[in-house]
Motif scaffolding. Sequence first.
Motif: not given
Length: 436
Positions: A51-55
């Motif tokens: 997710r591109g790093g989204a967390s």
Amino acid sequence: MGIQRAASLVPFRSIHRSRTALCIALLVAATGVQATDGYFSHGYGMKAKGRGGASIAMTGDAFGGANNPATMAFAGDQIALGLDAFSPRREATRSGLGPGLDGTSKSGSNWFPVPEFAWNRMLTEELALGVTLYGNGGMNTDYPGSGFNCGQGESNMLCGMGSLGVDLTQLIVAPTVAYRITPSQSIGVSPLLVYQQFEATGLHAFAGTPGLSAAPDKVTNNGHDSSTGYGLRIGYYAALGDAFSLGFSYASKIRMSRFSDYAGLFADRGRFDLPENYGLGLAWHAASDVTMAMDYVRIGYGSVSSIANSSMAQAQLGSANGPGFGWKDVDVWKLGLEWASSPEWTWRIGYNHSDNPVGGSDVTFNILAPGVVTDHLSLGFTRTLASGGQLTMAYTHAFKNTVRGTSILPAFMGMMPAGTEEISMYQDSIGIQYQW
């Protein structure tokens, strides 16, 4: 009472698996290297990386110790072990200084294994206990020891002997406690236990120039040195009805013990601290099978002297106000989309944009650590198996970015300033994770 009793009895198989996975991760962690958002990874955990790093506002894995500790209260019982194959490609070019000093050099050592491990256990319906193991790095370069001549025979690009480069690895172990303060809100805390290693080679010109370093014998080619430190990450998570969730995470600056073998290179006699960082996340559950997530993260590189001090600081290398890499604070935006096309398959795509921490006036020193990429595109998926386990893969490409500036090498050689240098980098990584 029955739920609490069952949750407190950890099966032997679960203990055995977690110990085995942790041992594997620890054995290979020292080889980890990452350099996307400065030298922080663009994401922790393969699901987040897809997710591109989204967390920060997502609860699907046990990597809260690296992302947001509060999310562990909603993660359930799980163990995850992953390995990323990371490939940074670095190049430096100098022109305008004349024969022997001009040329291009490419860093070798282009593939690195990056392990990660996470474990979470619900002790009660409200209380979770877990641990996340992850790494940072990225200041890892290996330029050839030939191709240049600074007046004393064959040399590397910075006029030293033999291979030129640095090797920095950081291992963080984050035990985590998370608690649901309401059915839809939680808080969490993760002590951060940090071990790091560093080595520099080929910087003989900086050690051999009289008066340039406060400790000339502690600049280069002293093998690997290590240091330790500890800090804290705290987090908050809230589900806002069925449609939205949000999260907040803050990690303190971590004061590390000194690299005594490199006390003549890093500012403040070899100190290399971890910067403060914080982030805010929002997730929109647009449908039962579609979620969009966005994170904003601020990394305070500018508060760490050895990273932030200007490379032209008027002081000796290794002194309290000695030269550094000239890095500034960076803002990072992470945007991800997750689609569960069926109970077995979940697909992810993400985009990550980070500021470039390096300015043109500090290009020369950053030949050693060109962490200049800014834009990343990620793809990933999870396959849920019949056993209930999950196999997750993620791929990320960081697009090439180049920074140019005036070379400061002449200033160290007693010459008039002249010439231009540029550093560039692009990256690829592909990883796999299994979650029990």
